[in-house]
Design a protein around this motif. Structure first.
Motif, PDB file in Angstrom:
ATOM      1  N   MET A   1      -8.402  -1.794  -0.221  1.00 57.36           N
ATOM      2  CA  MET A   1      -7.974  -3.044  -0.535  1.00 57.36           C
ATOM      3  C   MET A   1      -8.515  -4.028   0.577  1.00 57.36           C
ATOM      4  O   MET A   1      -8.489  -5.191   0.044  1.00 57.36           O
ATOM      5  N   HIS A   2      -8.735  -3.837   1.646  1.00 55.87           N
ATOM      6  CA  HIS A   2      -9.267  -4.726   2.616  1.00 55.87           C
ATOM      7  C   HIS A   2     -10.845  -5.022   1.758  1.00 55.87           C
ATOM      8  O   HIS A   2     -11.142  -6.456   2.131  1.00 55.87           O
TER       9      HIS A   2
ATOM     10  N   ILE B   1      -7.579  -7.715  -1.265  1.00 54.31           N
ATOM     11  CA  ILE B   1      -6.162  -7.445  -1.756  1.00 54.31           C
ATOM     12  C   ILE B   1      -5.143  -7.547  -0.661  1.00 54.31           C
ATOM     13  O   ILE B   1      -5.276  -6.538   0.240  1.00 54.31           O
ATOM     14  N   PRO B   2      -4.368  -8.245  -0.406  1.00 55.56           N
ATOM     15  CA  PRO B   2      -3.717  -8.512   1.044  1.00 55.56           C
ATOM     16  C   PRO B   2      -2.474  -7.190   0.750  1.00 55.56           C
ATOM     17  O   PRO B   2      -2.044  -7.125  -0.209  1.00 55.56           O
TER      18      PRO B   2
ATOM     19  N   SER C   1       0.841  -1.184   0.004  1.00 55.44           N
ATOM     20  CA  SER C   1      -0.069  -0.009  -0.063  1.00 55.44           C
ATOM     21  C   SER C   1       0.880   1.192   0.057  1.00 55.44           C
ATOM     22  O   SER C   1       0.381   2.416  -0.535  1.00 55.44           O
ATOM     23  N   ASP C   2       2.134   1.212   0.609  1.00 52.98           N
ATOM     24  CA  ASP C   2       3.082   2.322   0.396  1.00 52.98           C
ATOM     25  C   ASP C   2       3.364   2.763  -1.088  1.00 52.98           C
ATOM     26  O   ASP C   2       3.626   4.060  -1.289  1.00 52.98           O
TER      27      ASP C   2
ATOM     28  N   SER D   1     -10.164   5.817   1.532  1.00 51.68           N
ATOM     29  CA  SER D   1      -8.746   5.089   2.038  1.00 51.68           C
ATOM     30  C   SER D   1      -8.514   4.051   1.244  1.00 51.68           C
ATOM     31  O   SER D   1      -9.175   3.007   0.972  1.00 51.68           O
ATOM     32  N   VAL D   2      -7.400   4.122   0.541  1.00 55.85           N
ATOM     33  CA  VAL D   2      -6.825   3.075  -0.478  1.00 55.85           C
ATOM     34  C   VAL D   2      -6.649   1.765   0.413  1.00 55.85           C
ATOM     35  O   VAL D   2      -7.064   0.758  -0.124  1.00 55.85           O
TER      36      VAL D   2
END
Length: 330
Positions: A304-305, A309-310, A253-254, A299-300
């Motif tokens: 993802m959650h 997406i891990p 996610s960074d 929030s990205v």
């Protein structure tokens, strides 16, 4: 004698101090809006807005969104903020009921907080964010009167640690289909760690995003930026960290922006932006939506959650090796 109201107030002050606070995206440095109040000023405004009309307050809509966003990360910070901005209206009532009905004030206040938190948990879906604050207050008031009428002094939890309820989220890898190798079946931690990074690098290469990788990795190596894993990478037992700089670990996610607009998020989920706005107003949008001016920020990491997406931890070297291999140059 300090009670749970005091503990909440002290804890929040310890977290924010005199620093500016952002209720739009949670991070002053990342927020497009440049003027932010200190927590003391923000709290005063939130308390006043809640008393006047929380159901029509954009500020409280954003506060609720930040609370939901923190819940996704198992972080109780904004839940504490919400309570800290609500409990001032509990103080006089709890004192009056305690005196008139001979109920222990500390037990009464703890029960009010616990009831407010139960409402918070039960309204995560299906309730408009604008009504949640008022529901929490009403339920706490009802609880106080019930305890008073029953002259009940049951033992209730009065430690602020009740607020720390980390949640876990299953993250089934969506990348398995790109390889016949199931990473969960690999017993060698070194090999699994390396393959995770290489797989991510290969995907970025295939989709033409290697410029993003190169820029981010360059910043990590020259020290101009750091991965969010940070110090944890040095102490978490990554078995291969001794052969390469542990500071070069980072979360996937960074690589992405922390927040995106509602239109982009709605497209990922598969709904129109207008439908997403209706869902937000109805309290049925599956992601926390923080107010930013007239729009919303999503929030990205929360996205993802939602998409399962891990948010994998990878190392620079592994990601670059995977990208290089996918390019055909290795």
């Amino acid at each position: 004698m300090p009670d749970i109201f005091d503990h909440i107030e002290w804890k929040v002050l310890e977290i924010f101090g005199e620093e500016p606070i952002c209720v739009h995206v949670g991070n002053v440095k990342e927020c497009e809006i440049k003027r932010h109040p200190t927590y003391a000023k923000f709290r005063t405004e939130a308390i006043s807005a809640g008393i006047r009309s929380a159901s029509s307050s954009r500020l409280w809509e954003s506060i609720i969104a930040m609370g939901r966003l923190c819940d996704l990360d198992g972080d109780d910070t904004w839940r504490l903020v919400i309570l800290d901005c609500i409990v001032p209206c509990f103080r006089s009532l709890s004192t009056k009921i305690s005196r008139e009905f001979q109920v222990e004030r500390e037990d009464l206040r703890s029960a009010m907080v616990a009831t407010a938190l139960e409402v918070w948990e039960s309204t995560s879906m299906g309730v408009s964010p604008r009504h949640i604050r008022d529901r929490m207050v009403k339920a706490a008031f009802d609880m106080a009167f019930r305890l008073g009428n029953a002259t009940c002094s049951e033992r209730l939890l009065d430690d602020v640690e009740i607020l720390i309820q980390p949640e876990t989220y299953a993250q089934d890898s969506t990348l398995r289909s790109s390889s016949i190798i199931d990473l969960n079946s690999i017993r060698d931690a070194d090999v699994a760690e390396q393959l995770r990074g290489e797989r991510i690098g290969a995907l970025f290469q295939v989709h033409g995003h290697t410029d993003v990788l190169r820029g981010f990795h360059k910043g990590l190596r020259d020290g101009s930026r750091s991965g969010s894993v940070g110090r944890a990478a040095r102490t978490s037992g990554f078995s291969r960290s001794w052969i390469s700089d542990p500071n070069l670990y980072y979360y996937i996610s960074d690589l992405y922006p922390s927040f995106i607009g509602l239109r982009e998020a709605a497209a990922v989920i598969g709904v129109a932006e207008s439908a997403a706005r209706r869902l937000i107003r109805a309290g049925q949008f599956p992601l926390p939506a923080a107010r930013a001016g007239r729009g919303y920020k999503i929030s990205v990491r929360a996205l993802m959650h939602f998409k399962n997406i891990p948010d994998t931890i990878v190392h620079v070297d592994d990601v670059e090796n995977g990208a290089l291999h996918a390019s055909g140059r290795q």
